[in-house]
Write a protein that holds these residues in place. Structure first.
Motif, PDB file in Angstrom:
ATOM      1  N   ASP A 125       0.826  -1.206   0.000  1.00 37.56           N
ATOM      2  CA  ASP A 125       0.000   0.000   0.000  1.00 37.56           C
ATOM      3  C   ASP A 125       0.862   1.258   0.000  1.00 37.56           C
ATOM      4  O   ASP A 125       0.574   2.212  -0.728  1.00 37.56           O
ATOM      5  N   GLN A 126       1.920   1.257   0.811  1.00 36.08           N
ATOM      6  CA  GLN A 126       2.805   2.423   0.856  1.00 36.08           C
ATOM      7  C   GLN A 126       3.480   2.646  -0.487  1.00 36.08           C
ATOM      8  O   GLN A 126       3.536   3.786  -0.989  1.00 36.08           O
ATOM      9  N   VAL A 127       3.986   1.570  -1.086  1.00 40.04           N
ATOM     10  CA  VAL A 127       4.658   1.679  -2.389  1.00 40.04           C
ATOM     11  C   VAL A 127       3.668   2.148  -3.449  1.00 40.04           C
ATOM     12  O   VAL A 127       3.994   3.012  -4.279  1.00 40.04           O
ATOM     13  N   ARG A 128       2.438   1.642  -3.417  1.00 41.90           N
ATOM     14  CA  ARG A 128       1.419   2.050  -4.396  1.00 41.90           C
ATOM     15  C   ARG A 128       1.160   3.550  -4.310  1.00 41.90           C
ATOM     16  O   ARG A 128       1.146   4.254  -5.327  1.00 41.90           O
ATOM     17  N   VAL A 129       0.965   4.057  -3.086  1.00 37.57           N
ATOM     18  CA  VAL A 129       0.701   5.491  -2.894  1.00 37.57           C
ATOM     19  C   VAL A 129       1.878   6.324  -3.397  1.00 37.57           C
ATOM     20  O   VAL A 129       1.694   7.339  -4.079  1.00 37.57           O
ATOM     21  N   CYS A 130       3.088   5.891  -3.084  1.00 35.77           N
ATOM     22  CA  CYS A 130       4.282   6.628  -3.511  1.00 35.77           C
ATOM     23  C   CYS A 130       4.450   6.586  -5.032  1.00 35.77           C
ATOM     24  O   CYS A 130       4.793   7.594  -5.656  1.00 35.77           O
ATOM     25  N   ARG A 131       4.199   5.417  -5.623  1.00 33.88           N
ATOM     26  CA  ARG A 131       4.287   5.294  -7.090  1.00 33.88           C
ATOM     27  C   ARG A 131       3.271   6.199  -7.785  1.00 33.88           C
ATOM     28  O   ARG A 131       3.587   6.859  -8.776  1.00 33.88           O
ATOM     29  N   GLN A 132       2.041   6.216  -7.256  1.00 32.14           N
ATOM     30  CA  GLN A 132       1.006   7.067  -7.846  1.00 32.14           C
ATOM     31  C   GLN A 132       1.424   8.529  -7.790  1.00 32.14           C
ATOM     32  O   GLN A 132       1.243   9.269  -8.759  1.00 32.14           O
ATOM     33  N   PHE A 133       1.986   8.936  -6.659  1.00 32.16           N
ATOM     34  CA  PHE A 133       2.453  10.319  -6.540  1.00 32.16           C
ATOM     35  C   PHE A 133       3.544  10.597  -7.576  1.00 32.16           C
ATOM     36  O   PHE A 133       3.499  11.605  -8.287  1.00 32.16           O
ATOM     37  N   ALA A 134       4.533   9.698  -7.642  1.00 29.04           N
ATOM     38  CA  ALA A 134       5.652   9.882  -8.569  1.00 29.04           C
ATOM     39  C   ALA A 134       5.167   9.943 -10.017  1.00 29.04           C
ATOM     40  O   ALA A 134       5.601  10.811 -10.784  1.00 29.04           O
ATOM     41  N   GLU A 135       4.262   9.041 -10.378  1.00 29.10           N
ATOM     42  CA  GLU A 135       3.731   9.034 -11.737  1.00 29.10           C
ATOM     43  C   GLU A 135       2.984  10.331 -12.045  1.00 29.10           C
ATOM     44  O   GLU A 135       3.055  10.849 -13.161  1.00 29.10           O
ATOM     45  N   GLY A 136       2.290  10.864 -11.038  1.00 26.76           N
ATOM     46  CA  GLY A 136       1.596  12.139 -11.202  1.00 26.76           C
ATOM     47  C   GLY A 136       2.553  13.297 -11.462  1.00 26.76           C
ATOM     48  O   GLY A 136       2.186  14.305 -12.070  1.00 26.76           O
ATOM     49  N   GLN A 137       3.795  13.126 -11.024  1.00 24.21           N
ATOM     50  CA  GLN A 137       4.823  14.142 -11.259  1.00 24.21           C
ATOM     51  C   GLN A 137       5.585  13.896 -12.561  1.00 24.21           C
ATOM     52  O   GLN A 137       6.449  14.684 -12.928  1.00 24.21           O
ATOM     53  N   GLY A 138       5.270  12.758 -13.215  1.00 26.31           N
ATOM     54  CA  GLY A 138       5.989  12.395 -14.432  1.00 26.31           C
ATOM     55  C   GLY A 138       7.325  11.729 -14.151  1.00 26.31           C
ATOM     56  O   GLY A 138       8.189  11.666 -15.030  1.00 26.31           O
ATOM     57  N   TRP A 139       7.517  11.219 -12.936  1.00 20.67           N
ATOM     58  CA  TRP A 139       8.773  10.574 -12.549  1.00 20.67           C
ATOM     59  C   TRP A 139       8.685   9.073 -12.762  1.00 20.67           C
ATOM     60  O   TRP A 139       7.616   8.482 -12.662  1.00 20.67           O
TER      61      TRP A 139
END
Length: 171
Positions: free
Chosen positions: A18-32
């Protein structure tokens, strides 16, 4: 990079997912893009010490500037010790590595970052100490009621009663 941690064997290991999913979603939203090798995990390890395998690997990679940002779900994943947390944030700043705590909206590149990291670091440390006191209180109450307090005891097994309480039974 992403760092995720959960504290004890009694917690759900899915917490890391769950933590990794939330962090990945944030990163993807930044284009990272975050490579799989830049995901650092610690399973069933307290945040009250920095002596964690995943955290040590993350720290080493950060000092080597293998990435320019660390994304965590919240600041308590980094540390439950305020001094350790602040020391880590200062070293990241010196290395030029940004830290983002997604659920708290904390970004070390912000002008308010030092204040926010200090406040959240204090809250994280106090929570850990209060939780330990409440756990001890609950275990003492169970012992006074004559029920099992958890853990393993040689020669006994724990049996759940209809009331939900645990009791020891000779094995």
């Amino acid at each position: 990079a992403i760092y995720a941690r959960f504290s004890s064997e009694r917690q759900n290991a899915r917490s890391l997912e769950d933590q990794v999913r939330v962090c990945r979603q944030f990163a993807e939203g930044q284009g990272w893009t975050i490579a799989q090798e830049d995901i650092y995990l610690d399973e069933a390890v307290s945040g009250r010490s920095t002596e964690r395998e995943g955290f040590q690997a993350l720290s080493k990679a950060a000092w080597a500037r293998e990435f320019d940002c660390i994304v965590v779900d919240d600041t308590s994943r980094i540390s439950r010790d305020r001094a350790d947390a602040l020391r880590f944030y200062e070293r990241l700043a010196f290395a030029g590595v940004r830290l983002i705590a997604v659920s708290q909206g904390v970004d070390s590149s912000s002008e308010q970052a030092e204040l926010m990291l200090g406040v959240h670091g204090l809250i994280d440390a106090v929570y850990s100490k209060e939780l330990a006191q409440k756990t001890h209180r609950g275990m003492a109450g169970a012992a006074l009621r004559g029920t099992a307090t958890g853990g393993r005891c040689f020669g006994y097994r724990t049996v759940r009663e209809d009331s939900g309480a645990l009791r020891w039974e000779v094995d």
